[in-house]
Design an enzyme around this catalytic site. Sequence first.
Site, PDB file in Angstrom:
ATOM      1  CD1 TRP A 249      -2.301  -2.190   1.603  1.00 44.10           C
ATOM      2  CD2 TRP A 249      -3.024  -1.052  -0.188  1.00 44.10           C
ATOM      3  NE1 TRP A 249      -3.328  -2.911   1.026  1.00 44.10           N
ATOM      4  CE2 TRP A 249      -3.780  -2.239  -0.064  1.00 44.10           C
ATOM      5  CE3 TRP A 249      -3.287  -0.189  -1.246  1.00 44.10           C
ATOM      6  CZ2 TRP A 249      -4.807  -2.574  -0.953  1.00 44.10           C
ATOM      7  CZ3 TRP A 249      -4.307  -0.520  -2.146  1.00 44.10           C
ATOM      8  CH2 TRP A 249      -5.048  -1.699  -1.989  1.00 44.10           C
TER       9      TRP A 249
ATOM     10  CG  ASP B  29      -3.585   3.963   3.759  1.00 43.68           C
ATOM     11  OD1 ASP B  29      -4.627   3.734   4.416  1.00 43.68           O
ATOM     12  OD2 ASP B  29      -3.304   3.354   2.702  1.00 43.68           O
TER      13      ASP B  29
ATOM     14  CE  LYS C  36      -8.581  -3.304   3.540  1.00 40.14           C
ATOM     15  NZ  LYS C  36      -7.996  -2.387   2.572  1.00 40.14           N
TER      16      LYS C  36
HETATM   17  C1  LIG Z   1      -7.443  -1.842   1.563  1.00 39.67           C
HETATM   18  C2  LIG Z   1      -6.409  -0.793   1.673  1.00 39.67           C
HETATM   19  C3  LIG Z   1      -6.337   0.263   0.757  1.00 39.67           C
HETATM   20  C4  LIG Z   1      -7.254   0.365  -0.436  1.00 39.67           C
HETATM   21  O1  LIG Z   1      -8.525   0.709  -0.046  1.00 39.67           O
HETATM   22  P1  LIG Z   1      -9.706   0.905  -1.101  1.00 39.67           P
HETATM   23  O2  LIG Z   1     -10.789   1.390  -0.210  1.00 39.67           O
HETATM   24  O3  LIG Z   1      -9.951  -0.410  -1.733  1.00 39.67           O
HETATM   25  O4  LIG Z   1      -9.274   1.932  -2.082  1.00 39.67           O
HETATM   26  C5  LIG Z   1      -5.375   1.223   0.941  1.00 39.67           C
HETATM   27  N1  LIG Z   1      -4.528   1.164   1.976  1.00 39.67           N
HETATM   28  C6  LIG Z   1      -4.567   0.164   2.869  1.00 39.67           C
HETATM   29  C7  LIG Z   1      -3.595   0.152   4.011  1.00 39.67           C
HETATM   30  C8  LIG Z   1      -5.514  -0.835   2.740  1.00 39.67           C
HETATM   31  O5  LIG Z   1      -5.553  -1.836   3.643  1.00 39.67           O
END
Ligand SMILES: *Cc1c(COP(=O)(O)O)cnc(C)c1O
Length: 364
Positions: free
Chosen positions: A106, A175, A199
């Site tokens: 990511w 993030d 998540k």
């Molecule tokens: C799942 C995830 C993403 C992507 O998220 P989307 O909502 O599918 O765009 C980005 N960063 C991390 C750390 C993730 O776990």
Amino acid sequence: MSQPYNRVYNFSAGPCTLPVEVLEQVRDELLNWNGSGMSVMELSHRSKHFGSIIEETEADFRSLLGIPESYHVLFLQGGASLQNTMIPMSLLPEGGSADYVVTGSWGQKSAEAARRVGQIQVLWDGKAHNYDRTPEPAALQTTPGAAYVHYTSNETIQGVQFFEDLAFSVPAVCDMSSDILSRPIDISRYNLIYAGAQKNMGPAGATVVVISQDLLDRCPKDHHPMLDYRLHTANASLYNTPPCFAIYVCGLVYKWVVRQGGVARMQEQAQAKSQLLYDAIDSSGGFYSGHSQKHCRSVMNVTFTLPNEELTNAFVKESVALGLDGLKGHRSVGGIRASIYNAFPKEGCEALADFMGAFARRNG
Ligand SMILES: *Cc1c(COP(=O)(O)O)cnc(C)c1O
């Protein structure tokens, strides 16, 4: 091992399992939300009913993480992935540069998206070690004058995690998609936090962005409307139709977290749940090998490999038959990944740990 409604233990990395209590409440309120005579799916986003939902959702989120008024909380669409583009488009000035910490897939994606917009410096990249670790915080020296530094608090695919709120001398952008609400944070260390909901918060479709007023003041004026944090802030996330139903379910999840005892309790549980699985790895005499180095083992995504592909496939097949679902690792790491976010029950970790022990004894 039977669970209510014949549900399985869902170890999926996302979308992932939600608290049964929340799903039951959604079911009970589905056709007529709170006397409105409609489902939340059918409520106008301009109605006082939806207004009360989004206000309470924001208030609960703020209180869970201790977010003061000097930060704005937005519920947007486009997932964390759109933020990877929206952040540099808003914050990376012409001729400027931003710093990126690349701890896994990511972090890599965030850096790639930013490179399309402008100039970045990669402060640290774990690629040489196959992303099996986070750096020592002291190794992260930001570039003087950098517009911001970006990092990923938990790498969902590799299963490496930072457990502290990193301190930087330039604005920090994080993030937190896969570990938000799993521990208390010191909000003052961050200028922008973002997380896709699917998540630790709710269904896919909503993305939470927390942005400090001082960072907002740096955003361009008259930007593309849907990419404009100022416009979304001025309209309290209602510039266009927000993901109403996803926001409503996030709100129910926030109330569930409050009932559990808040994010400190989530942290305790995450440590206990992940410990069961890491113990199963460490006591297997080398049958299982954890992907992450020990100091940064994620409490959200536990990644490990087996001696070979054949055993991995057998492990996945047998686990599914036992109601342990979604354990196949991401194709880039291979092996097994057990995602055990806030709503994942401890009993599921116990069941997996038992199965891991039995499988290793039979095949080791
Ligand atoms: C799942 C995830 C993403 C992507 O998220 P989307 O909502 O599918 O765009 C980005 N960063 C991390 C750390 C993730 O776990």
